[in-house]
Design a protein around this motif. Structure first.
Motif, PDB file in Angstrom:
ATOM      1  N   THR A   1      34.972 -61.695 -37.585  1.00 13.22           N
ATOM      2  CA  THR A   1      35.317 -62.945 -36.459  1.00 13.22           C
ATOM      3  C   THR A   1      34.243 -63.036 -35.180  1.00 13.22           C
ATOM      4  OG1 THR A   1      36.531 -61.245 -35.262  1.00 13.22           O
ATOM      5  CG2 THR A   1      37.979 -62.480 -36.919  1.00 13.22           C
ATOM      6  N   VAL A   2      33.674 -62.048 -35.067  1.00 11.48           N
ATOM      7  CA  VAL A   2      32.406 -62.438 -34.171  1.00 11.48           C
ATOM      8  C   VAL A   2      31.318 -63.152 -34.768  1.00 11.48           C
ATOM      9  CG1 VAL A   2      30.410 -61.287 -32.770  1.00 11.48           C
ATOM     10  CG2 VAL A   2      33.040 -60.146 -32.726  1.00 11.48           C
ATOM     11  N   ARG A   3      31.011 -63.021 -36.007  1.00 15.45           N
ATOM     12  CA  ARG A   3      30.069 -64.033 -36.649  1.00 15.45           C
ATOM     13  C   ARG A   3      30.539 -64.979 -36.898  1.00 15.45           C
ATOM     14  NH1 ARG A   3      28.388 -65.527 -41.199  1.00 15.45           N
ATOM     15  NH2 ARG A   3      30.252 -65.178 -42.328  1.00 15.45           N
ATOM     16  N   ARG A   4      31.875 -65.372 -36.853  1.00 15.11           N
ATOM     17  CA  ARG A   4      32.425 -67.004 -37.195  1.00 15.11           C
ATOM     18  C   ARG A   4      32.599 -67.550 -35.672  1.00 15.11           C
ATOM     19  NH1 ARG A   4      36.809 -66.971 -41.852  1.00 15.11           N
ATOM     20  NH2 ARG A   4      35.709 -65.591 -43.281  1.00 15.11           N
ATOM     21  N   GLY A   5      32.417 -66.803 -34.768  1.00 10.44           N
ATOM     22  CA  GLY A   5      32.232 -67.540 -33.311  1.00 10.44           C
ATOM     23  C   GLY A   5      33.324 -67.116 -32.192  1.00 10.44           C
TER      24      GLY A   5
ATOM     25  N   ASN B   1      25.206 -72.178 -31.670  1.00 14.48           N
ATOM     26  CA  ASN B   1      26.049 -72.643 -30.584  1.00 14.48           C
ATOM     27  C   ASN B   1      25.335 -71.736 -29.443  1.00 14.48           C
ATOM     28  OD1 ASN B   1      27.819 -74.311 -29.032  1.00 14.48           O
ATOM     29  ND2 ASN B   1      29.169 -72.530 -28.808  1.00 14.48           N
ATOM     30  N   ALA B   2      24.474 -70.958 -29.633  1.00 13.19           N
ATOM     31  CA  ALA B   2      24.201 -69.755 -28.763  1.00 13.19           C
ATOM     32  C   ALA B   2      23.166 -70.576 -27.488  1.00 13.19           C
ATOM     33  CB  ALA B   2      23.178 -68.795 -29.538  1.00 13.19           C
ATOM     34  N   LEU B   3      23.641 -69.925 -26.632  1.00  9.99           N
ATOM     35  CA  LEU B   3      22.493 -70.634 -25.118  1.00  9.99           C
ATOM     36  C   LEU B   3      21.284 -69.570 -25.301  1.00  9.99           C
ATOM     37  CD1 LEU B   3      25.200 -71.158 -22.483  1.00  9.99           C
ATOM     38  CD2 LEU B   3      24.557 -72.735 -24.259  1.00  9.99           C
ATOM     39  N   SER B   4      20.175 -70.250 -24.740  1.00  9.22           N
ATOM     40  CA  SER B   4      19.011 -69.414 -24.490  1.00  9.22           C
ATOM     41  C   SER B   4      19.213 -68.591 -23.357  1.00  9.22           C
ATOM     42  CB  SER B   4      17.748 -70.194 -24.407  1.00  9.22           C
ATOM     43  OG  SER B   4      17.893 -70.959 -23.354  1.00  9.22           O
ATOM     44  N   LEU B   5      18.402 -67.496 -23.223  1.00 12.05           N
ATOM     45  CA  LEU B   5      18.393 -66.596 -21.956  1.00 12.05           C
ATOM     46  C   LEU B   5      18.146 -67.445 -20.855  1.00 12.05           C
ATOM     47  CD1 LEU B   5      18.197 -63.788 -23.165  1.00 12.05           C
ATOM     48  CD2 LEU B   5      16.331 -63.347 -21.802  1.00 12.05           C
ATOM     49  N   GLU B   6      17.269 -68.328 -20.949  1.00 12.69           N
ATOM     50  CA  GLU B   6      17.076 -69.401 -19.801  1.00 12.69           C
ATOM     51  C   GLU B   6      18.280 -70.369 -19.283  1.00 12.69           C
ATOM     52  OE1 GLU B   6      14.833 -68.833 -22.313  1.00 12.69           O
ATOM     53  OE2 GLU B   6      13.558 -67.691 -20.875  1.00 12.69           O
ATOM     54  N   GLU B   7      18.883 -70.786 -20.335  1.00 11.34           N
ATOM     55  CA  GLU B   7      20.198 -71.745 -19.970  1.00 11.34           C
ATOM     56  C   GLU B   7      21.129 -70.691 -19.489  1.00 11.34           C
ATOM     57  OE1 GLU B   7      20.888 -75.022 -23.378  1.00 11.34           O
ATOM     58  OE2 GLU B   7      20.559 -72.825 -24.291  1.00 11.34           O
TER      59      GLU B   7
ATOM     60  N   ALA C   1      28.260 -63.757 -20.016  1.00  8.26           N
ATOM     61  CA  ALA C   1      26.859 -64.205 -20.311  1.00  8.26           C
ATOM     62  C   ALA C   1      26.397 -63.444 -21.647  1.00  8.26           C
ATOM     63  CB  ALA C   1      25.706 -64.060 -19.266  1.00  8.26           C
ATOM     64  N   ARG C   2      26.803 -62.300 -22.008  1.00 10.32           N
ATOM     65  CA  ARG C   2      26.427 -61.762 -23.552  1.00 10.32           C
ATOM     66  C   ARG C   2      27.125 -62.584 -24.455  1.00 10.32           C
ATOM     67  NH1 ARG C   2      24.769 -56.764 -24.601  1.00 10.32           N
ATOM     68  NH2 ARG C   2      26.517 -56.452 -25.988  1.00 10.32           N
ATOM     69  N   ALA C   3      28.357 -63.190 -24.282  1.00  7.69           N
ATOM     70  CA  ALA C   3      29.246 -63.820 -25.156  1.00  7.69           C
ATOM     71  C   ALA C   3      28.532 -65.155 -25.378  1.00  7.69           C
ATOM     72  CB  ALA C   3      30.642 -64.099 -24.941  1.00  7.69           C
ATOM     73  N   LEU C   4      27.788 -65.875 -24.264  1.00 12.64           N
ATOM     74  CA  LEU C   4      27.427 -67.091 -24.393  1.00 12.64           C
ATOM     75  C   LEU C   4      25.923 -67.171 -25.184  1.00 12.64           C
ATOM     76  CD1 LEU C   4      27.728 -68.497 -20.765  1.00 12.64           C
ATOM     77  CD2 LEU C   4      29.023 -69.208 -23.128  1.00 12.64           C
ATOM     78  N   VAL C   5      25.113 -66.127 -24.928  1.00 18.00           N
ATOM     79  CA  VAL C   5      23.839 -65.984 -25.758  1.00 18.00           C
ATOM     80  C   VAL C   5      24.239 -65.572 -27.022  1.00 18.00           C
ATOM     81  CG1 VAL C   5      22.270 -65.348 -23.804  1.00 18.00           C
ATOM     82  CG2 VAL C   5      23.398 -63.675 -24.959  1.00 18.00           C
ATOM     83  N   GLY C   6      25.436 -65.083 -27.589  1.00 17.99           N
ATOM     84  CA  GLY C   6      25.783 -64.488 -28.860  1.00 17.99           C
ATOM     85  C   GLY C   6      26.199 -65.746 -29.322  1.00 17.99           C
ATOM     86  N   GLY C   7      26.421 -67.007 -28.687  1.00 16.85           N
ATOM     87  CA  GLY C   7      26.871 -68.242 -29.546  1.00 16.85           C
ATOM     88  C   GLY C   7      28.400 -68.328 -29.774  1.00 16.85           C
ATOM     89  N   ALA C   8      29.196 -67.681 -28.720  1.00 13.68           N
ATOM     90  CA  ALA C   8      30.708 -67.739 -29.058  1.00 13.68           C
ATOM     91  C   ALA C   8      31.195 -69.289 -28.882  1.00 13.68           C
ATOM     92  CB  ALA C   8      31.446 -66.765 -27.916  1.00 13.68           C
ATOM     93  N   GLU C   9      32.242 -69.490 -29.603  1.00 12.93           N
ATOM     94  CA  GLU C   9      32.813 -70.702 -29.349  1.00 12.93           C
ATOM     95  C   GLU C   9      34.163 -70.734 -29.013  1.00 12.93           C
ATOM     96  OE1 GLU C   9      30.230 -73.593 -32.594  1.00 12.93           O
ATOM     97  OE2 GLU C   9      32.017 -72.366 -33.578  1.00 12.93           O
ATOM     98  N   LEU C  10      34.703 -69.498 -29.180  1.00 10.63           N
ATOM     99  CA  LEU C  10      36.018 -69.253 -28.437  1.00 10.63           C
ATOM    100  C   LEU C  10      35.911 -67.914 -27.696  1.00 10.63           C
ATOM    101  CD1 LEU C  10      39.143 -69.281 -28.313  1.00 10.63           C
ATOM    102  CD2 LEU C  10      39.466 -68.250 -30.536  1.00 10.63           C
ATOM    103  N   ILE C  11      36.092 -67.926 -26.373  1.00  7.24           N
ATOM    104  CA  ILE C  11      35.975 -66.729 -25.734  1.00  7.24           C
ATOM    105  C   ILE C  11      37.364 -66.214 -25.231  1.00  7.24           C
ATOM    106  CG2 ILE C  11      34.685 -65.643 -23.736  1.00  7.24           C
ATOM    107  CD1 ILE C  11      32.515 -67.324 -23.948  1.00  7.24           C
ATOM    108  N   LEU C  12      37.449 -64.839 -25.628  1.00  7.23           N
ATOM    109  CA  LEU C  12      38.904 -64.254 -25.249  1.00  7.23           C
ATOM    110  C   LEU C  12      38.566 -63.485 -23.905  1.00  7.23           C
ATOM    111  CD1 LEU C  12      39.822 -62.859 -28.736  1.00  7.23           C
ATOM    112  CD2 LEU C  12      40.322 -65.034 -27.735  1.00  7.23           C
TER     113      LEU C  12
END
Ligand SMILES: Nc1ncnc2c1ncn2[C@@H]1O[C@H](COP(=O)(O)OP(=O)(O)OP(=O)(O)O)[C@@H](O)[C@H]1O
Ligand SMILES: [Mg+2]
Length: 239
Positions: free
Chosen positions: A77-81, A113-119, A149-160
């Motif tokens: 499920t993490v791989r799916r976002g 969907n992953a954000l870069s470290l800089e973003e 921030a870890r969830a964002l660089v990981g490309g999450a689309e749904l964050i719990l």
């Protein structure tokens, strides 16, 4: 709702013989911020674990982007976002902020969907100033930011988010709330679990109230705010 990103339908789930969630149904649309509020032990964390796939429902379905993920494990499920930021803000205390983010970028979703470290560092000023500091040297609020921030660089689309403001000083609570707004501006869908109904009311489009594993109320923030009976009965809020 015509096309929810996430939907739970009549989910029953728990731990071994102990049933916690009872016929729980909820829906989240793309780009929504939805809160799930309820007292201690109501089943909020269990709901998030069931969505992520740490717990498999005994019956009912969890669907994400029209696919049944009820029986799918958390790694998939993490791989799916989907990303869970747990109550205990799991970060690596021995690693620096930068290393924590670099590791998160290696895992995570295939979403593109992953954000870069800089973003990400652009969004989290206080982390940008501490990239070479160890995780353990961060304050509670900064650790919460790093976990998000870890969830964002990981490309999450749904964050719990599981009680992201718990135990934080009021001005840090405001910072965390600002971050949730920024996530939403970026099109990320958020399921926000809170014991603090005020945080939910301020951030969420819609709110679900959970009590003893059951959804007992669903409404917009304006509706919930005006419903003194529900606030008092299930959330212990009195005026
Ligand atoms: N690992 C577990 N094994 C057995 N029962 C558990 C386990 N974790 C939680 N429970 C039980 O499940 C119920 C719901 O717990 P849950 O953690 O989902 O509540 P919560 O709403 O997140 O509460 P809190 O606000 O305290 O975080 C509680 O009765 C709790 O004791
Ligand atoms: Mg909990």
């Amino acid at each position: 709702m015509t096309n929810p990103v996430l939907s739970l339908e009549n989910v029953n789930a728990g731990y071994g013989e102990t049933q916690v969630l009872r016929n729980l149904s909820l829906e989240i649309g793309a780009g929504e911020v939805v809160s799930l509020v309820g007292r201690n032990g109501a089943g909020k964390t269990t709901t998030l674990r069931t969505i992520l796939g740490i717990i498999t429902p005994t019956s009912g379905t969890v669907a994400y982007r029209d696919e049944d993920i009820s029986a799918i494990e958390a790694t998939e499920t993490v791989r799916r976002g989907i990303a869970l930021v747990p109550e205990e803000r799991r970060i690596f205390p021995e690693l620096t902020v930068r290393e924590n983010l670099e590791l998160a970028a290696l895992g995570g979703a295939d979403s593109g969907n992953a954000l870069s470290l800089e973003e990400v560092l652009g969004m989290f000023e206080n982390l940008a100033e501490r990239t070479e500091n160890s995780g353990s040297s961060l304050s509670g609020g900064e650790q919460q930011m790093l976990a998000i921030a870890r969830a964002l660089v990981g490309g999450a689309e749904l964050i719990l988010l599981d009680e992201p403001t718990e135990g934080l000083a009021p001005f840090i609570v405001q910072d965390v709330m600002d971050i949730v707004r920024q996530l939403n501006d970026r099109g990320i869908t958020v399921l926000l679990v809170e014991q603090n109904v005020h945080v939910g009311l301020e951030l969420a489009d819609r709110n679900y109230v959970i009590n003893q594993g059951e959804i007992v109320y669903e409404g917009t923030s304006a509706e919930l705010e005006a419903d003194e009976d529900i606030l008092e009965q299930y959330l212990g809020v009195t005026n």
